[in-house]
Design a protein around this motif. Structure first.
Motif, PDB file in Angstrom:
ATOM      1  N   GLU A   4       0.813  -1.219   0.000  1.00 12.28           N
ATOM      2  CA  GLU A   4       0.000   0.000   0.000  1.00 12.28           C
ATOM      3  C   GLU A   4       0.850   1.275   0.000  1.00 12.28           C
ATOM      4  OE1 GLU A   4       0.316  -1.478   4.278  1.00 12.28           O
ATOM      5  OE2 GLU A   4      -0.073  -2.384   2.336  1.00 12.28           O
ATOM      6  N   GLU A   5       2.136   1.162   0.299  1.00 11.75           N
ATOM      7  CA  GLU A   5       3.016   2.332   0.316  1.00 11.75           C
ATOM      8  C   GLU A   5       3.883   2.432  -0.941  1.00 11.75           C
ATOM      9  OE1 GLU A   5       5.193   2.782   3.970  1.00 11.75           O
ATOM     10  OE2 GLU A   5       3.456   2.178   5.167  1.00 11.75           O
ATOM     11  N   LEU A   6       3.715   1.499  -1.862  1.00 11.77           N
ATOM     12  CA  LEU A   6       4.514   1.483  -3.088  1.00 11.77           C
ATOM     13  C   LEU A   6       3.726   2.077  -4.254  1.00 11.77           C
ATOM     14  CD1 LEU A   6       6.009  -2.111  -2.766  1.00 11.77           C
ATOM     15  CD2 LEU A   6       7.090   0.074  -2.165  1.00 11.77           C
ATOM     16  N   PRO A   7       4.418   2.518  -5.286  1.00 11.58           N
ATOM     17  CA  PRO A   7       3.719   3.016  -6.482  1.00 11.58           C
ATOM     18  C   PRO A   7       2.832   1.931  -7.093  1.00 11.58           C
ATOM     19  CG  PRO A   7       6.029   3.627  -6.545  1.00 11.58           C
ATOM     20  CD  PRO A   7       5.873   2.657  -5.399  1.00 11.58           C
ATOM     21  N   ALA A   8       1.915   2.344  -7.920  1.00 14.69           N
ATOM     22  CA  ALA A   8       1.007   1.405  -8.588  1.00 14.69           C
ATOM     23  C   ALA A   8       1.798   0.417  -9.442  1.00 14.69           C
ATOM     24  CB  ALA A   8       0.012   2.176  -9.462  1.00 14.69           C
ATOM     25  N   SER A   9       1.319  -0.810  -9.472  1.00 20.27           N
ATOM     26  CA  SER A   9       1.947  -1.852 -10.278  1.00 20.27           C
ATOM     27  C   SER A   9       2.055  -1.419 -11.734  1.00 20.27           C
ATOM     28  CB  SER A   9       1.118  -3.138 -10.223  1.00 20.27           C
ATOM     29  OG  SER A   9       1.130  -3.669  -8.925  1.00 20.27           O
ATOM     30  N   ARG A  10       3.206  -1.668 -12.306  1.00 18.68           N
ATOM     31  CA  ARG A  10       3.490  -1.419 -13.721  1.00 18.68           C
ATOM     32  C   ARG A  10       3.390   0.056 -14.128  1.00 18.68           C
ATOM     33  NH1 ARG A  10       0.771  -5.896 -12.786  1.00 18.68           N
ATOM     34  NH2 ARG A  10       1.647  -7.886 -13.390  1.00 18.68           N
ATOM     35  N   SER A  11       3.333   0.943 -13.141  1.00 16.30           N
ATOM     36  CA  SER A  11       3.285   2.371 -13.460  1.00 16.30           C
ATOM     37  C   SER A  11       4.696   2.873 -13.763  1.00 16.30           C
ATOM     38  CB  SER A  11       2.686   3.163 -12.287  1.00 16.30           C
ATOM     39  OG  SER A  11       3.520   3.046 -11.135  1.00 16.30           O
ATOM     40  N   ILE A  12       4.775   3.968 -14.497  1.00 14.39           N
ATOM     41  CA  ILE A  12       6.063   4.618 -14.745  1.00 14.39           C
ATOM     42  C   ILE A  12       6.254   5.635 -13.630  1.00 14.39           C
ATOM     43  CG2 ILE A  12       7.445   6.028 -16.311  1.00 14.39           C
ATOM     44  CD1 ILE A  12       6.833   3.238 -17.418  1.00 14.39           C
ATOM     45  N   ARG A  21       9.716   1.493 -14.725  1.00 16.13           N
ATOM     46  CA  ARG A  21       8.417   0.828 -14.692  1.00 16.13           C
ATOM     47  C   ARG A  21       8.405   0.031 -13.395  1.00 16.13           C
ATOM     48  NH1 ARG A  21       4.493   0.271 -18.028  1.00 16.13           N
ATOM     49  NH2 ARG A  21       5.771   0.734 -19.846  1.00 16.13           N
ATOM     50  N   PHE A  22       7.526   0.443 -12.463  1.00 22.61           N
ATOM     51  CA  PHE A  22       7.508  -0.210 -11.151  1.00 22.61           C
ATOM     52  C   PHE A  22       6.965  -1.629 -11.296  1.00 22.61           C
ATOM     53  CE2 PHE A  22       6.758  -0.940  -6.703  1.00 22.61           C
ATOM     54  CZ  PHE A  22       7.855  -0.303  -6.138  1.00 22.61           C
ATOM     55  N   PRO A  23       7.571  -2.581 -10.611  1.00 22.47           N
ATOM     56  CA  PRO A  23       7.138  -3.980 -10.765  1.00 22.47           C
ATOM     57  C   PRO A  23       5.755  -4.218 -10.165  1.00 22.47           C
ATOM     58  CG  PRO A  23       8.766  -3.803  -9.030  1.00 22.47           C
ATOM     59  CD  PRO A  23       8.672  -2.447  -9.671  1.00 22.47           C
ATOM     60  N   PRO A  24       5.138  -5.353 -10.498  1.00 16.96           N
ATOM     61  CA  PRO A  24       3.832  -5.677  -9.917  1.00 16.96           C
ATOM     62  C   PRO A  24       3.976  -5.909  -8.419  1.00 16.96           C
ATOM     63  CG  PRO A  24       4.661  -7.541 -11.176  1.00 16.96           C
ATOM     64  CD  PRO A  24       5.600  -6.399 -11.409  1.00 16.96           C
ATOM     65  N   LYS A  25       2.932  -5.574  -7.680  1.00 16.63           N
ATOM     66  CA  LYS A  25       2.992  -5.760  -6.232  1.00 16.63           C
ATOM     67  C   LYS A  25       1.856  -6.633  -5.703  1.00 16.63           C
ATOM     68  CE  LYS A  25       0.740  -1.350  -5.326  1.00 16.63           C
ATOM     69  NZ  LYS A  25       0.805  -0.115  -4.577  1.00 16.63           N
ATOM     70  N   GLU A  26       1.106  -7.257  -6.610  1.00 14.24           N
ATOM     71  CA  GLU A  26       0.028  -8.146  -6.187  1.00 14.24           C
ATOM     72  C   GLU A  26       0.616  -9.429  -5.591  1.00 14.24           C
ATOM     73  OE1 GLU A  26      -1.243  -5.183  -8.842  1.00 14.24           O
ATOM     74  OE2 GLU A  26       0.157  -6.757  -9.346  1.00 14.24           O
ATOM     75  N   ASP A  27      -0.132 -10.051  -4.681  1.00 13.84           N
ATOM     76  CA  ASP A  27       0.308 -11.297  -4.055  1.00 13.84           C
ATOM     77  C   ASP A  27       0.704 -12.325  -5.104  1.00 13.84           C
ATOM     78  OD1 ASP A  27      -0.040 -10.376  -1.495  1.00 13.84           O
ATOM     79  OD2 ASP A  27      -1.982 -11.358  -1.184  1.00 13.84           O
ATOM     80  N   MET A 139      22.137  -8.398  -3.460  1.00 23.34           N
ATOM     81  CA  MET A 139      21.628  -7.275  -4.243  1.00 23.34           C
ATOM     82  C   MET A 139      20.267  -7.620  -4.843  1.00 23.34           C
ATOM     83  SD  MET A 139      25.163  -6.222  -6.132  1.00 23.34           S
ATOM     84  CE  MET A 139      25.192  -4.438  -6.061  1.00 23.34           C
ATOM     85  N   HIS A 140      19.325  -6.687  -4.718  1.00 23.21           N
ATOM     86  CA  HIS A 140      17.965  -6.865  -5.233  1.00 23.21           C
ATOM     87  C   HIS A 140      17.644  -5.722  -6.187  1.00 23.21           C
ATOM     88  CE1 HIS A 140      16.678  -9.952  -2.220  1.00 23.21           C
ATOM     89  NE2 HIS A 140      17.764  -9.475  -1.641  1.00 23.21           N
ATOM     90  N   VAL A 141      17.272  -6.059  -7.407  1.00 26.06           N
ATOM     91  CA  VAL A 141      16.922  -5.063  -8.426  1.00 26.06           C
ATOM     92  C   VAL A 141      15.412  -5.088  -8.631  1.00 26.06           C
ATOM     93  CG1 VAL A 141      17.167  -4.441 -10.862  1.00 26.06           C
ATOM     94  CG2 VAL A 141      19.175  -5.215  -9.547  1.00 26.06           C
ATOM     95  N   PHE A 142      14.774  -3.941  -8.450  1.00 26.37           N
ATOM     96  CA  PHE A 142      13.335  -3.809  -8.665  1.00 26.37           C
ATOM     97  C   PHE A 142      13.042  -3.312 -10.073  1.00 26.37           C
ATOM     98  CE2 PHE A 142      13.592  -4.288  -4.223  1.00 26.37           C
ATOM     99  CZ  PHE A 142      12.348  -4.639  -3.742  1.00 26.37           C
ATOM    100  N   ALA A 143      13.914  -2.475 -10.621  1.00 28.30           N
ATOM    101  CA  ALA A 143      13.749  -1.973 -11.987  1.00 28.30           C
ATOM    102  C   ALA A 143      15.096  -1.464 -12.469  1.00 28.30           C
ATOM    103  CB  ALA A 143      12.705  -0.860 -12.037  1.00 28.30           C
ATOM    104  N   LEU A 144      15.248  -1.460 -13.796  1.00 30.02           N
ATOM    105  CA  LEU A 144      16.502  -1.035 -14.406  1.00 30.02           C
ATOM    106  C   LEU A 144      16.158  -0.252 -15.668  1.00 30.02           C
ATOM    107  CD1 LEU A 144      19.598  -3.204 -14.793  1.00 30.02           C
ATOM    108  CD2 LEU A 144      18.671  -2.159 -16.834  1.00 30.02           C
ATOM    109  N   THR A 145      16.813   0.875 -15.848  1.00 33.60           N
ATOM    110  CA  THR A 145      16.598   1.724 -17.013  1.00 33.60           C
ATOM    111  C   THR A 145      17.939   2.018 -17.666  1.00 33.60           C
ATOM    112  OG1 THR A 145      14.654   2.770 -16.022  1.00 33.60           O
ATOM    113  CG2 THR A 145      15.749   3.986 -17.772  1.00 33.60           C
ATOM    114  N   LEU A 146      17.981   1.863 -18.983  1.00 31.69           N
ATOM    115  CA  LEU A 146      19.196   2.182 -19.735  1.00 31.69           C
ATOM    116  C   LEU A 146      19.010   3.514 -20.462  1.00 31.69           C
ATOM    117  CD1 LEU A 146      19.951  -1.314 -21.269  1.00 31.69           C
ATOM    118  CD2 LEU A 146      21.160  -0.176 -19.390  1.00 31.69           C
ATOM    119  N   THR A 147      20.086   4.267 -20.591  1.00 26.75           N
ATOM    120  CA  THR A 147      20.065   5.522 -21.326  1.00 26.75           C
ATOM    121  C   THR A 147      20.682   5.300 -22.693  1.00 26.75           C
ATOM    122  OG1 THR A 147      20.348   6.737 -19.256  1.00 26.75           O
ATOM    123  CG2 THR A 147      20.846   7.925 -21.298  1.00 26.75           C
TER     124      THR A 147
END
Length: 151
Positions: A4-12, A21-27, A139-147
């Motif tokens: 409930e404190e994280l951004p919406a699933s799959r939102s930018i 792109r935030f990962p899914p947070k559903e069970d 190390m835990h990666v939640f999202a990765l963006t390349l430039t």
């Protein structure tokens, strides 16, 4: 991390001027990658920067390896600060978010305030479609963006 404190699933979301792109947070949905040397296929392009949303079980350093079209390997530092309560950003990491508590399978611990951090690294432009995460399970990666490099 309480969903409930994280951004919406799959939102930018943008943290430290980097879009993710935030990962899914559903069970039951995987929401982060424990780094154990996984290969990442990315759209083939020329890249010059990396932004990672993640945390470590301890402040940890390793490298993401990009395989250039020429076959050369380019190692780019990956440095993640600790998720633990009260941890400060190390390595120049910027705080993305800090939650108010920690959820365990059978209870909530109110005095735990886990954090997610943004690590950024620039590197010489490389044309690639393949990257390898380090073999570093702390190390835990939640999202990765390349430039993309500008021509």
């Amino acid at each position: 991390y309480p969903a409930e404190e994280l951004p919406a699933s799959r939102s930018i979301v943008t943290f430290a001027r980097a879009p993710f792109r935030f990962p899914p947070k559903e069970d039951g949905c995987p929401n982060n990658v424990v780094c154990v040397g996984q290969a990442l296929t990315v759209p083939e392009d020329t890249y010059c920067g990396l932004a990672v949303l993640g945390a470590a079980e301890r402040c940890s350093e390793d490298a993401v390896t990009f395989v250039a079209a020429t076959g050369d390997a380019i190692r780019v530092p990956l440095r993640l600060s600790d998720w633990w309560p009260g941890a400060r950003g190390h390595f120049g990491n910027r705080l993305a978010l800090r939650c108010s508590c920690r959820h365990y399978p059978r209870h909530v611990q109110a005095d735990m305030t886990p954090a997610l951090w943004v690590h950024r690294a620039s590197f010489r432009p490389v044309r690639t479609r393949l990257a390898w995460l380090p073999d570093h399970p702390a190390m835990h990666v939640f999202a990765l963006t390349l430039t993309r490099a500008v021509a």
